[in-house]
Design an enzyme around this catalytic site. Structure first.
Site: not given
Length: 800
Positions: A64, A135
């Site tokens: 990430h 997200h």
């Protein structure tokens, strides 16, 4: 004496298997090879790590945060051929091509690849930026909170770009399972039904953006069964900043402060959680990874930052997102080194241990570096805007990140080792689909075909969702998401006026995951083409466009899955070069697959191309709704028998169709000619021909209520021709725009488009019907506009 708030984790003497088991047990999302490097680091300094240090390394090296798939060394082979080695997809196919484009147009891109968002020049005084984030995993676990904080996070990216850009508009792109999915078809327990995902995500984004006072002006929604298990939630925000406030630089001797929300246990291990697959236990085990948003707190933080920037009080600023203080302070101090004191951090609740405070991803926090002499004025500002300011630590010249808690050194890491994650070595393969069979297309009852396509979830109006968002707050939205006489007809992009400038900013996006299932290269070029086309269509100068690349996929360690990504990334490099439009920012999200008893379910390789451009004059802004009842319709661009990946093919069971191929260089010349006609005042309205093809485009233009449309399919420009009238009606060939022209200016428009594929294929009629004739004048389509609009307009209404 108080209990310790950290512990030492023995790693130096563990076996390789034991290291991997430690990573799994602590949810570090680090591979065996990563853990062996960690072990070597601490063997060299002759001690074991603290749990804080281990968590910091895991966060910093997470997919990430570090984008390690895009930095990997990949051995890629196509169709069984000799493999080629790609050393960093990012450097090879995104950064390097973009830097070449920047060299060709100096002064346009003012910042790229080294800040929270990239900036392009708007005029001599102002710059604009755009950033889009994902997200996904949090939204799958808790749709409302996950999407809520997804938008909140990207708004903070804009606040952390330069010395603080002002957020002025947002875009949102969602990928869901179909809302009418039969619950019995969901093959894993504890998976939220797509309808619940959709409602939660839409409302989460709605509440954050509306309460922040930032208009949501652009977006898209895709539906596919694989998104049932891994919904994709892209949130983007644009900002504006004085050009002199873009550059920032850290130096020793500055105070590190945090402004905004308090730190709690929400959002623990968010970065590592988002770097692994979901499974049947995720909903129960990983709920603490989802943050809790508070948009009112972020609005106060926003106001504080913009005022502090205006007063010249900010030296450096970054958002506190994935990884919390570990990421924000760690990256800020990566060049200089410094000390952080966790005792100073304001907490939501007592009892947090060291790694929880340092790694928490609690929202609405921004980290800044400031001069000590400016602290009194900054504290007064914080009081004025009723937000909390705390000194966390300071920068120095040691190159070491030191973190203290309750008088003890809980983290001491050399930045040179911390920020150099091991380079992954991966293999990818791509095998093109089987040869096309030329399957005959159904061409009977094309009226019914259009009704089927028009009512498909891929096409139907997004109005029920669009209406949830305030797209006019701040008062600068010139081209809105919906228009026409009833303010319910679709638009291709949006245009926002910029205070203090005589220029405007256009925004658009494109996403074509269906194409990538068989031809990911064509998906790449086609998606960039559609985004650029939409921007120019609504008034952007073709020479002043910046692009964003956002990628989502399933398991990148599956060579076949990774192969599709590699082919797509190659394509977007070629497309960006042809359109002379650099990528100035991007984001990727991997491991979007769900582990079931029957094996993993991967999302398709999904590429979102967002873009923004400079509109030189508000007079250049046009919409996609018909303006007159007697005008002519011109189609620019070639239409070919390219039905692969189309809505028509999917809804009619057509297999083995060729996915549209894109000649980017030829299309760019075509778009420049169109732009010349547009800026000369020769265009009344125009609509992008994309999903659904020409028939859907014509119907959507007619939804304005001004009249009907007649089409002569024999006039449609083509190179190779077609056998079925379904092709000119439903092909999704790229590079096409349907243009409305006043008969008085027809000759001038034709002159402007001379030498390019362009033909008058019909016109607007008083009778509100959509008709099409083919060879010999045979009428192959005759539909009532009102009926088509009802099918289109009511598609999502029962579900939202």
């Amino acid at each position: 004496m108080s209990a310790k708030t950290y512990r030492t984790v023995p790693v130096r003497n563990l076996s390789s298997d034991e290291l991997l088991e430690l990573s799994k047990k602590q949810k570090l999302s680090l591979s065996r090879e990563d853990m062996e490097v960690v072990q070597q680091i601490f063997r060299e300094i002759d001690r074991d790590p603290t749990d804080v240090e281990l968590e910091v390394i895991a966060q910093t090296w997470s997919e990430h945060c570090k984008h390690r798939i895009f930095s990997a060394s990949i051995s890629h082979s196509v169709n069984g051929g000799a493999p080629e080695t790609v050393n960093s997809l990012f450097k090879t196919y995104i950064k390097k091509p973009s830097e070449k484009i920047m060299e060709r147009k100096p002064g346009f891109v003012l910042s790229a690849f080294d800040d929270n968002a990239g900036f392009i020049a708007l005029d001599d005084n102002l710059a604009v930026c755009l950033k889009a984030e994902t997200h996904n995993h949090p939204s799958a676990i808790e749709p409302y909170a996950g999407a809520n904080t997804g938008l909140g996070g990207v708004i903070r990216d804009i606040l952390g770009a330069g010395k603080g850009a002002k957020p002025i508009a947002s875009l949102d792109v969602f990928c869901f399972g179909a809302p009418d999915t039969n619950p019995a078809d969901i093959t894993a327990p504890d998976v939220i039904h797509p309808l619940g995902i959709m409602r939660g995500v839409v409302r989460g984004v709605r509440d954050y953006g509306n309460r922040m006072g930032i208009p949501t002006v652009n977006g898209a929604i895709q539906f596919d069964p694989t998104y049932i298990y891994n919904p994709l939630v892209f949130c983007g925000t644009a900002g504006v900043i004085p050009r002199g406030d873009i550059l920032k630089e850290m130096r020793p001797g500055l105070k590190v402060i945090v402004i905004g929300g308090r730190t709690g246990r929400d959002g623990l291990k968010g970065a590592t959680f988002s770097s692994a697959a979901l499974d049947e236990a995720s909903h129960e085990e990983d709920f603490t990874a989802v943050q809790i948003g508070n948009p009112i707190e972020e609005k106060k933080t926003l106001d504080f930052i913009l005022e502090a920037r205006e007063r010249g009080l900010i030296v450096f600023i970054t958002d506190c997102g994935a990884g919390g203080f570990s990421s924000a302070a760690g990256e800020m101090l990566s060049v200089t080194g410094g000390e952080i004191f966790l005792d100073n951090a304001p907490l939501k609740e007592p009892g947090l241990i060291s790694w929880e405070i340092f790694l928490s991803e609690s929202q609405e926090r921004m980290v800044m570096a400031v001069e000590e002499k400016d602290l009194p004025e900054l504290r007064k500002l914080a009081d004025t805007f009723q937000t909390e300011l705390t000194v966390l630590g300071h920068s120095d010249d040691t190159g070491i990140l030191k973190v203290w808690h309750k008088g003890e050194l809980v983290c001491c890491l050399d930045n040179s080792k911390l920020h150099d994650a091991p380079i992954k070595k991966l293999e990818s393969v791509f095998t093109p689909g089987k040869a096309l069979t030329g399957q005959p297309l159904p061409d009977k009852d094309l009226n019914k075909s259009l009704e089927t396509v028009m009512g498909d979830f891929a096409i139907v109006s997004r109005e029920p969702i669009i209406r949830e968002y305030d797209h006019e707050v701040q008062g600068n939205t010139i081209l809105k998401p919906l228009a026409g006489a009833q303010a319910d007809a679709p638009q291709d992009g949006s245009v926002v006026d910029i205070d203090g400038s005589d220029k405007c900013m256009a925004m658009a996006c494109a996403i074509l995951p269906e194409w990538g299932k068989t031809d990911p290269y064509a998906m790449g070029t086609g998606t960039v083409d559609e985004c650029v086309r939409q921007l120019i269509l609504v008034g952007s100068n073709p020479d002043k466009i910046g692009l964003l690349d956002n990628f989502c996929m399933g398991n990148p360690e599956d060579p076949a899955e990774l192969g599709r990504l590699v082919e797509c990334v190659k394509a977007i490099a070629k497309a960006a070069d042809a359109y002379n439009a650099p990528f100035i920012s991007g984001k990727d999200s991997f491991y979007n697959y769900f582990e079931t008893e029957d094996g993993p379910i991967n999302v398709p390789v999904t590429f979102l191309c967002s873009g923004f451009g400079v509109v030189e004059n508000p007079d250049h802004v046009i919409g996609s709704s018909l303006r007159r009842s007697n005008s002519l319709l011109y189609l620019i661009g070639h239409t070919e028998d390219e039905m692969g990946g189309s809505v028509f093919a999917r809804t009619h069971g057509v297999e083995d169709g060729k996915v549209p191929q894109t000649d980017c260089a030829a299309n760019m010349e075509l778009y420049k000619a169109y732009y010349g006609a547009l800026t000369s005042g020769l265009v009344l309205s125009a609509h992008d021909v994309s999903e659904g093809g020409l028939a859907v485009t014509a119907a959507e233009m007619a939804f304005s209520g001004k009249g009907g449309v007649r089409l002569d399919l024999t006039k449609v420009p083509t190179v190779n021709g077609w056998k079925s009238p379904a092709v000119p009606l439903f092909s999704e060939s790229t590079g096409r725009i349907l243009v409305e022209v006043d008969p008085e200016f027809a000759a001038d428009f034709e002159t402007a488009m001379d030498g390019f594929p362009c033909a008058c294929i019909g016109g607007v009629t008083e009778e509100k019907r959509l008709t099409a004739t083919c060879c010999g004048g045979e009428k192959v389509l005759d539909c009532d506009i009102a009926n088509l609009k009802k099918l289109w307009k009511d598609g999502l209404t029962p579900y939202y």
